[in-house]
Scaffold this active site. Structure first.
Site, PDB file in Angstrom:
ATOM      1  N   GLU A 209       0.883  -1.180   0.000  1.00 36.84           N
ATOM      2  CA  GLU A 209       0.000   0.000   0.000  1.00 36.84           C
ATOM      3  C   GLU A 209       0.913   1.221   0.000  1.00 36.84           C
ATOM      4  O   GLU A 209       1.455   1.578   1.040  1.00 36.84           O
ATOM      5  CB  GLU A 209      -0.896  -0.014   1.249  1.00 36.84           C
ATOM      6  CG  GLU A 209      -1.862  -1.185   1.324  1.00 36.84           C
ATOM      7  CD  GLU A 209      -3.065  -1.023   0.390  1.00 36.84           C
ATOM      8  OE1 GLU A 209      -3.371   0.115  -0.005  1.00 36.84           O
ATOM      9  OE2 GLU A 209      -3.689  -2.048   0.057  1.00 36.84           O
ATOM     10  N   CYS A 243      -2.108   9.540   2.402  1.00 36.29           N
ATOM     11  CA  CYS A 243      -1.670   8.901   1.148  1.00 36.29           C
ATOM     12  C   CYS A 243      -2.607   9.210  -0.012  1.00 36.29           C
ATOM     13  O   CYS A 243      -2.178   9.252  -1.154  1.00 36.29           O
ATOM     14  CB  CYS A 243      -1.563   7.396   1.362  1.00 36.29           C
ATOM     15  SG  CYS A 243      -3.063   6.669   1.999  1.00 36.29           S
TER      16      CYS A 243
HETATM   17  P1  NAD Z   1       8.244   4.886   4.874  1.00 36.72           P
HETATM   18  O1  NAD Z   1       8.212   4.043   3.653  1.00 36.72           O
HETATM   19  O2  NAD Z   1       9.398   5.795   5.074  1.00 36.72           O
HETATM   20  O3  NAD Z   1       8.179   3.988   6.193  1.00 36.72           O
HETATM   21  C1  NAD Z   1       7.260   2.917   6.361  1.00 36.72           C
HETATM   22  C2  NAD Z   1       7.896   1.847   7.232  1.00 36.72           C
HETATM   23  O4  NAD Z   1       9.079   1.369   6.601  1.00 36.72           O
HETATM   24  C3  NAD Z   1       8.321   2.318   8.627  1.00 36.72           C
HETATM   25  O5  NAD Z   1       7.893   1.338   9.563  1.00 36.72           O
HETATM   26  C4  NAD Z   1       9.827   2.396   8.583  1.00 36.72           C
HETATM   27  O6  NAD Z   1      10.436   2.007   9.782  1.00 36.72           O
HETATM   28  C5  NAD Z   1      10.198   1.410   7.490  1.00 36.72           C
HETATM   29  N1  NAD Z   1      11.383   1.830   6.733  1.00 36.72           N
HETATM   30  C6  NAD Z   1      11.757   3.086   6.402  1.00 36.72           C
HETATM   31  N2  NAD Z   1      12.916   3.077   5.685  1.00 36.72           N
HETATM   32  C7  NAD Z   1      13.271   1.791   5.574  1.00 36.72           C
HETATM   33  C8  NAD Z   1      14.386   1.105   4.948  1.00 36.72           C
HETATM   34  N3  NAD Z   1      15.339   1.774   4.297  1.00 36.72           N
HETATM   35  N4  NAD Z   1      14.432  -0.243   5.022  1.00 36.72           N
HETATM   36  C9  NAD Z   1      13.473  -0.933   5.658  1.00 36.72           C
HETATM   37  N5  NAD Z   1      12.410  -0.343   6.268  1.00 36.72           N
HETATM   38  C10 NAD Z   1      12.305   0.974   6.235  1.00 36.72           C
HETATM   39  O7  NAD Z   1       6.841   5.672   4.873  1.00 36.72           O
HETATM   40  P2  NAD Z   1       6.350   6.756   5.892  1.00 36.72           P
HETATM   41  O8  NAD Z   1       7.185   7.989   5.760  1.00 36.72           O
HETATM   42  O9  NAD Z   1       6.185   6.162   7.230  1.00 36.72           O
HETATM   43  O10 NAD Z   1       4.868   7.066   5.297  1.00 36.72           O
HETATM   44  C11 NAD Z   1       4.689   7.937   4.239  1.00 36.72           C
HETATM   45  C12 NAD Z   1       4.492   7.204   2.928  1.00 36.72           C
HETATM   46  O11 NAD Z   1       3.551   6.168   3.080  1.00 36.72           O
HETATM   47  C13 NAD Z   1       3.928   8.099   1.819  1.00 36.72           C
HETATM   48  O12 NAD Z   1       4.556   7.799   0.607  1.00 36.72           O
HETATM   49  C14 NAD Z   1       2.460   7.704   1.762  1.00 36.72           C
HETATM   50  O13 NAD Z   1       1.825   7.961   0.540  1.00 36.72           O
HETATM   51  C15 NAD Z   1       2.539   6.257   2.059  1.00 36.72           C
HETATM   52  N6  NAD Z   1       1.266   5.791   2.618  1.00 36.72           N
HETATM   53  C16 NAD Z   1       0.500   4.941   1.898  1.00 36.72           C
HETATM   54  C17 NAD Z   1      -0.727   4.541   2.406  1.00 36.72           C
HETATM   55  C18 NAD Z   1      -1.636   3.600   1.666  1.00 36.72           C
HETATM   56  O14 NAD Z   1      -2.588   3.127   2.295  1.00 36.72           O
HETATM   57  N7  NAD Z   1      -1.415   3.310   0.414  1.00 36.72           N
HETATM   58  C19 NAD Z   1      -1.138   5.008   3.645  1.00 36.72           C
HETATM   59  C20 NAD Z   1      -0.319   5.881   4.345  1.00 36.72           C
HETATM   60  C21 NAD Z   1       0.891   6.256   3.836  1.00 36.72           C
END
Ligand code: NAD
Length: 455
Positions: A209, A243
């Site tokens: 997602e 998102c």
């Molecule tokens: P993110 O991808 O930075 O982080 C999500 C998770 O991944 C966190 O738990 C984090 O610890 C982990 N993570 C971060 N970097 C990592 C790495 N290098 N290796 C492994 N794990 C890692 O996202 P965010 O900043 O928490 O959220 C924002 C993003 O999420 C936006 O792009 C938004 O559009 C998207 N989002 C999508 C939905 C949906 O339902 N489609 C909902 C909310 C947010």
């Protein structure tokens, strides 16, 4: 306990049936409902500390949605869990074909910070409802909410059923080495790729997602004031850190001036020139994202807004005149900035939308049915609304998910149950009849009969 042994215990507990029958699954869902209901105020306070989200916002978008989802699963679980009858063909006569919905086993759910209760618990509901055991990784960027969810789930649930992790990137990296049976990830496209790559090493199925730049298209027949109100409602909810927030607006040139005026009025109506994080408007999650948004403002042509307060990480809703090649039109904004691009001929942007990464959502403001159909047919996007923004994801009867760079797979309601289940085909036959025709040796007579009966 070491991570590997904790996950192996969850896998054993799954096999031992800790969450197998519909009855125990419902008990677990009811318990989760009680935990959320009893701690509703504490959860909203924690969300307020992390994001400055006012109580009403936090309640409606995080608590209510989760409670509604639990009730939906409780109501329908008995029918979803039943094997589905499938059709038969002559060649397998007499028999009965059925599709069983089996849980995957132990699933990993990785959640982001922007709706820290909703985006953690919505997939947990689906995973429990489908009969799995769950490892839940909460976001390190919303520490107050993550630590409260962790505390509550650890206190109320056997860790063999739900285990909770609150660490940062290293924790995800460690978790991704474990032999999960399914991974459900919500977050950025960039990290989605890392998760999918790691899952591929062990051939673990994934649901992703992700995000993207979701356009709001305002056509020439639109009502500019309703469009402005509904677009800014979507853009300012959670200060644009959603998102499915409308990322930018594409508007017919004849409506652009009206839209600017109506936008001013809408924001005046919502906030009355008083933006106070924690009270009536959320803050930006951290200094890094705040700095990124301030830089975008500095490099843009502002129509109105543009002020920011570092002490409270507050960014004013800002309307920006933009072109396709501008910096602000490259990546998902994730903040309360709304670039506006005008058009006179719709054909000029359809190809642009097709060439860009497919967004999670698209919003179309028009009553022109031909225009609606041409956009829905020609532009790939996850889901969306006609004449509104974001409300499609509040209906549990609709699947919610992206396409291409905005994700794969979907959830909510029955789609969550399906996402956390695998389909198992079973064909049941009686012992009799058992004609020689099917067994070797195959001679001319058998082939003739086969053709006569089954062609
Ligand atoms: P993110 O991808 O930075 O982080 C999500 C998770 O991944 C966190 O738990 C984090 O610890 C982990 N993570 C971060 N970097 C990592 C790495 N290098 N290796 C492994 N794990 C890692 O996202 P965010 O900043 O928490 O959220 C924002 C993003 O999420 C936006 O792009 C938004 O559009 C998207 N989002 C999508 C939905 C949906 O339902 N489609 C909902 C909310 C947010």
């Amino acid at each position: 306990m070491k991570l590997s042994s904790a996950i192996l215990q969850q896998k054993k507990a799954f096999r031992d049936g800790i969450n197998r029958s519909a009855k125990v699954r419902k008990e677990h869902l009811n318990k989760l409902k009680t935990v959320v209901l009893e701690n509703e105020k504490k959860l909203c306070d924690a969300i307020n500390q992390d994001l400055g989200k006012p109580y009403a916002d936090a309640y409606v978008t995080e608590i209510y949605t989760v409670l509604q989802e639990i009730d939906f699963h409780l109501k329908h679980l008995d029918s979803w869990i039943k094997p589905e009858n499938a059709g038969n063909i002559m060649a397998t006569f007499p028999s009965k074909s059925q599709i069983y919905k089996q849980p995957f086993g132990t699933v990993l759910i990785i959640s982001p910070w922007n709706y820290p209760v909703h985006l953690a618990l919505m997939p947990v509901i689906g995973a429990i409802s489908s009969g799995n055991t769950v490892a839940l990784k909460l976001s390190e960027h919303s520490p107050n909410t993550s630590s409260l969810i962790g505390e509550l789930l650890r206190r109320e649930f056997d860790e063999k059923l739900i285990s909770v992790f609150e660490g940062g990137v290293e924790t995800v990296q460690e978790l991704l080495k474990e032999p999960f049976d399914k991974i459900f990830f919500t977050g950025s496209t960039q990290v989605g790729k890392i998760v999918m790559k790691a899952a591929a090493e062990q051939l673990i199925p994934v649901t992703l997602e992700l995000g993207g730049k979701s356009p709001a298209i305002v056509y020439k027949d639109s009502n500019a004031d309703v469009a402005a109100r509904r677009i800014w409602w979507g853009k300012t909810m959670n200060a644009g850190q959603t998102c499915v927030a409308p990322d930018y607006v594409l508007i017919h040139e004849s409506l652009a001036d009206d839209f600017v005026e109506e936008s001013r009025k809408a924001l005046q109506l919502f906030f009355r020139d008083h933006l106070q994080p924690g009270e009536n408007y959320p803050q930006i999650i951290n200094d890094k994202h705040f700095g990124r948004l301030v830089k975008l403002i500095e490099n843009s042509e502002i129509i109105f807004g543009g002020t920011s307060t570092p002490e409270t990480r507050c960014i004013e809703p800002t309307l920006i005149r933009a072109g396709w090649d501008d910096e602000i039109m490259q990546d998902e904004i994730f903040g309360p900035l709304l670039p506006m691009i005008t058009f006179t001929d719709e054909d000029s942007f359809i190809e642009k939308l097709q060439d860009r990464p497919s967004p999670l959502a698209l919003y179309l403001f028009t009553d022109d049915a031909d225009f609606q159909n041409s956009i829905i047919e020609q532009v790939p996007f996850g889901g969306g609304c006609i004449n509104d923004t974001m409300v499609h994801l509040g209906n549990p009867n609709l699947p919610f998910g992206g396409v291409g760079k905005s994700g794969m797979g979907a959830y909510h309601g029955k789609y969550s149950f399906d996402t956390f289940s695998r389909e198992q085909s079973i064909l049941k036959k009686p012992f009799w009849p058992d004609p020689d025709l099917r067994y070797p040796p195959y001679d001319e007579t058998k082939i003739t009969w086969f053709k006569r009966l089954f062609s």
